[in-house]
Design a protein around this motif. Structure first.
Motif, short mmCIF file in Angstrom:
data_model
loop_
_atom_site.label_atom_id
_atom_site.label_comp_id
_atom_site.label_asym_id
_atom_site.label_seq_id
_atom_site.Cartn_x
_atom_site.Cartn_y
_atom_site.Cartn_z
N PRO A 294 0.64 0.84 16.94
CA PRO A 294 1.12 -0.51 16.70
C PRO A 294 0.76 -1.11 15.35
CG PRO A 294 -0.82 -0.57 18.07
CD PRO A 294 -0.51 0.87 17.82
N GLY A 295 0.13 -0.35 14.47
CA GLY A 295 -0.23 -0.88 13.16
C GLY A 295 0.97 -0.93 12.23
N ARG A 296 0.94 -1.86 11.27
CA ARG A 296 2.08 -2.00 10.36
C ARG A 296 1.58 -2.64 9.07
NH1 ARG A 296 6.55 -5.47 9.72
NH2 ARG A 296 5.53 -7.04 11.00
N ILE A 297 2.05 -2.09 7.95
CA ILE A 297 1.73 -2.72 6.68
C ILE A 297 2.73 -3.86 6.49
CG2 ILE A 297 1.59 -2.40 4.19
CD1 ILE A 297 0.94 0.56 4.76
N VAL A 298 2.21 -5.09 6.46
CA VAL A 298 3.09 -6.25 6.46
C VAL A 298 3.49 -6.66 5.05
CG1 VAL A 298 3.35 -8.61 7.27
CG2 VAL A 298 1.94 -7.01 8.55
N ARG A 299 2.53 -6.67 4.16
CA ARG A 299 2.78 -7.13 2.80
C ARG A 299 1.97 -6.29 1.84
NH1 ARG A 299 2.63 -11.95 5.21
NH2 ARG A 299 0.36 -12.08 5.07
N GLY A 300 2.28 -6.48 0.56
CA GLY A 300 1.46 -5.90 -0.47
C GLY A 300 2.09 -4.69 -1.13
N SER A 301 1.38 -4.16 -2.11
CA SER A 301 1.88 -2.98 -2.79
C SER A 301 0.72 -2.04 -3.07
CB SER A 301 2.57 -3.37 -4.10
OG SER A 301 1.62 -3.91 -4.98
N VAL A 302 1.03 -0.75 -3.09
CA VAL A 302 0.04 0.27 -3.43
C VAL A 302 0.65 1.07 -4.56
CG1 VAL A 302 -1.18 2.32 -2.63
CG2 VAL A 302 -0.82 0.41 -1.06
N ARG A 303 0.19 0.82 -5.78
CA ARG A 303 0.79 1.51 -6.92
C ARG A 303 -0.07 2.67 -7.39
NH1 ARG A 303 5.04 -1.19 -8.81
NH2 ARG A 303 5.23 -3.32 -8.00
N LEU A 304 0.55 3.84 -7.43
CA LEU A 304 -0.12 5.02 -7.97
C LEU A 304 0.61 5.35 -9.25
CD1 LEU A 304 -2.27 7.29 -7.25
CD2 LEU A 304 -0.30 8.64 -6.57
N ALA B 173 -7.60 21.16 -2.71
CA ALA B 173 -6.74 22.33 -2.88
C ALA B 173 -5.65 22.10 -3.91
CB ALA B 173 -6.14 22.74 -1.55
N SER B 174 -5.09 20.91 -3.94
CA SER B 174 -3.95 20.68 -4.81
C SER B 174 -4.34 19.87 -6.04
CB SER B 174 -2.87 19.95 -4.02
OG SER B 174 -3.44 18.82 -3.42
N SER B 175 -5.63 19.85 -6.38
CA SER B 175 -6.17 18.98 -7.43
C SER B 175 -5.50 17.61 -7.42
CB SER B 175 -6.04 19.59 -8.83
OG SER B 175 -5.40 20.82 -8.81
N ARG C 130 1.36 13.05 -0.19
CA ARG C 130 0.18 13.27 0.65
C ARG C 130 -0.34 14.69 0.49
NH1 ARG C 130 3.42 11.25 5.39
NH2 ARG C 130 3.42 9.02 4.98
N GLY C 131 -1.62 14.79 0.26
CA GLY C 131 -2.19 16.13 0.13
C GLY C 131 -2.03 16.66 -1.28
N ALA C 132 -0.92 16.33 -1.95
CA ALA C 132 -0.70 16.84 -3.29
C ALA C 132 -1.34 15.92 -4.32
CB ALA C 132 0.78 17.01 -3.56
N ARG C 133 -1.03 14.63 -4.27
CA ARG C 133 -1.58 13.72 -5.28
C ARG C 133 -2.66 12.82 -4.72
NH1 ARG C 133 3.21 11.06 -8.37
NH2 ARG C 133 1.48 10.43 -9.69
N ILE C 134 -2.56 12.53 -3.42
CA ILE C 134 -3.64 11.78 -2.77
C ILE C 134 -4.14 12.63 -1.61
CG2 ILE C 134 -4.31 9.64 -1.65
CD1 ILE C 134 -1.84 8.35 -2.73
#
Lengths: 325, 296
Positions: free
Chosen positions: A60-70, A169-171, A87-91
């Motif tokens: 039931p979790g949900r990201i409601v607002r905001g931004s995650v910039r990589l 593994a994936s630096s 996922r796994g490759a860069r983070i």
């Protein structure tokens, strides 16, 4: 601009009684090669923040607002397929309990080699050999033999090393370590932390170290972000924050670290993390705060800059300065 | 010094999981015996033309309805066919049909159940309602209806038995999926960017196998029983093909006239085989119990 910039991140969990605000308006940034400690007691939203960055919050979790910039790209708006490749490759994530995070019916080797196949485009055989190298690098003794074993045949420390090897593994550019030393004895924990630090400098990856142990932070991190009840209450360099903990919660945390060099009574923090269901509009630390003011009831304090790279969310700044002086 | 240490043998780790299983199996004579029964039956079925003393379909009016003799160990039927040879040849159908139907039900059920359990939401709802609809029919009534409607060829009997079993596997695997999808290794598999199908098939399904094996073994007995019952009612294998249920049915008509060997022997064979499957299933349940792992 930093490698990772989280801003205004808000995560809700739906319950029968209404949404629970697990993370509220969180701002965070980590630069390449930097180790950021994310601290707070259980239930303060540290792990939820970590999983939000990977966009792995499940109903039931949900990201409601905001931004995650990589690298300037907002991960929250990417299509799922692209996110999957990040996922796994860069983070990468080092999970909380390494033993249960390894699949019990698949050998360690198959699990590691698979990562090199997935992200490195290697043949099966080459991937297997890279797996042995990866285990060697994180100091797993007798790596070639370990590859053929199952999680239950390894010690907790070795499992954690395996998890770290897999995460690296994936630096990745960003490594999120979610309490990587829980359940490990101190000597193993120290070695794991040393390993993380060394990897940070060697590969230039940014690391977010989620923990509730300020001792670990002092020893390992460059910067700290203190969370309480889903909000950031103070952030700054490790030096500034330990020398001058301006938020009453941070001070309380610092005072609850046992010292062996001085005879000081430990001071527990009164109360518990408040319920985040129908959270009050004011400061969430108010009920536990010794310096609470009338404004704290109505207005949420904003995270204000008090010094270069030291920010605090508290109305009672004067009292705080007096307390640390 | 170090050389001596590395040269030490590592017996506990060199033995594979199969060897460990065998060791535990040896301590369980009932399961071992049941396993022996099935192995012997399988060998006999495979070698039927070699082992059987007579052609199962060769009739001889001269010795019709003969009680067990040294020549015809289990007696003969109305047409003078040797009952032992017929029982031996019948083992082929009686093992292959339950096996094929169970295997088909298992694979299909595991895939649908995994989808249902992992995806959840409306997909799960739809699949579960369909499963309940099928389960609402008593299994045997459903099997009777299906064979009556489809016609009783061997392929259709396999299909029918598979259909009656599939809902059980769907439910079983769905339940297991609900459990394992919340495990940390599932989370870990997601964090490294595995696609969903791969997480389910490679990471999660292997963790659901033990209860599946147990269920499949028990289901073999049930499938055999259902097939025999269908044949008994004339909805299964048709004469002159030998099949235990059909043989029991023929024998039953001789019950009042006293030719006891015609229904007792096929009945005993069915009973023994079903019992063996159930005992193996029970034994496997103990054997695969995670709490038993590591017990030597």
């Amino acid at each position: 601009m930093s490698l990772l910039e989280v801003s205004g991140l808000t995560v809700h969990f739906a319950t029968d009684d209404g949404p629970v605000e697990a993370v509220h308006g969180l701002d965070l940034s980590v630069g390449a090669g930097e180790i950021l400690g994310l601290v707070g007691e259980s239930g303060s939203g540290k792990s939820v923040t970590g999983f939000s960055i990977l966009r792995l919050i499940r109903p039931p979790g949900r990201i409601v607002r905001g931004s995650v910039r990589l690298d300037g790209r907002d991960l929250l708006t990417l299509p799922e397929e692209e996110m999957r490749r990040i996922r796994g490759a860069r983070i990468a994530l080092v999970p909380q309990s390494p033993r249960t995070a390894l699949n019990p019916v698949i050998t360690i080797g198959t699990q590691i080699a698979r990562l090199f196949e997935l992200h490195g485009d290697l043949s099966r055989r080459a991937a297997w050999n890279r797996g042995i190298e990866a285990l060697d690098q994180v100091g797993v003794p007798d790596a070639a033999r370990r590859m053929g074993q199952y999680a239950h045949q390894l010690s907790g420390g070795t499992c954690q090393r395996v998890m770290i090897a897999m995460a690296l593994a994936s630096s990745p550019q960003l490594l999120i370590a979610d309490e990587p030393t829980t359940g490990l004895d101190v000597s193993i924990a120290a070695r794991i932390l040393g390993l993380l630090r060394e990897l940070g400098t060697r590969t230039g990856a940014a690391i977010i170290l989620i923990t509730h142990d300020l001792g670990v932070v002092a020893e390992t991190c460059h910067r700290v972000a203190v969370m309480h009840a889903g909000q950031l209450v103070e952030t700054g360099t490790v030096r500034a924050l330990f020398r001058q903990p301006l938020h009453p919660y941070t001070r309380a945390l610092v005072r609850s670290i046992p010292r062996i060099d001085r005879e000081v009574a430990l001071e527990p923090i009164p109360g518990a993390v408040p319920s985040l269901l129908h959270a009050s509009p004011g400061c969430r630390y108010m009920a536990r705060c010794p310096h609470a003011l009338e404004v704290c009831r109505k207005n949420k304090p904003s995270l204000d800059v008090v010094e270069a790279d030291h920010r605090v969310a508290c109305h009672a700044l004067e009292a705080n300065r007096a307390a640390v002086a | 010094m170090t050389d001596a240490a590395t040269a030490l043998p590592l017996p506990a780790q060199r033995r594979g999981p199969l060897a460990a299983m065998w060791r535990r199996l040896r301590r369980n004579p009932v399961t071992l015996g049941a396993l022996g029964v099935i192995v012997v039956l399988t060998v006999v079925a495979v070698l039927a033309p070699v082992v059987a003393p007579f052609d199962p379909e060769a009739t001889d009016p001269a010795i019709a309805l003969s009680a067990p003799t040294w020549q015809n160990l289990l007696g003969t039927d109305v047409y003078g066919r040797d009952q032992l040879s017929r029982l031996i040849h019948a083992a082929r159908l009686d093992l292959i049909i339950p096996f094929a139907s169970t295997a088909a039900a298992l694979v299909i059920g595991a895939l649908i159940g995994a989808l249902s359990g992992y995806r959840g939401g409306w997909v799960d709802q739809v699949i579960m309602r369909m499963v309940e609809a099928v389960l609402a029919f008593p299994a045997f009534v459903l099997a009777m209806g299906l064979t009556a409607a489809l016609g009783n060829s061997i392929g259709n009997i396999i299909l029918t038995l598979a259909i009656t079993q599939v809902p059980i596997y769907i439910r079983l695997i769905r339940g297991e999926m609900l459990r394992v999808r919340e495990m940390e290794y599932a989370e870990a598999a997601r964090t490294v960017g595995n696609p969903s199908w791969r997480i389910v098939v490679v990471h999660l399904l292997p963790n659901c196998i033990p209860p599946l094996i147990v269920q499949a073994t028990l289901a073999m007995g049930f499938a055999l029983l259902t097939m025999a019952a269908l044949s008994f009612l004339g909805l299964g294998i048709r004469p002159p093909d030998a099949e235990w249920g059909e043989m029991t049915a023929e024998g039953a008509s001789h019950m009042v006239t006293g030719e006891w060997w015609l229904f007792v022997f096929p009945g005993l064979v069915i009973m023994a085989t079903v019992l063996a499957f159930n005992l193996i299933g029970d034994g496997l349940r103990d054997l695969l119990d995670p709490r038993m792992r590591g017990v030597r």
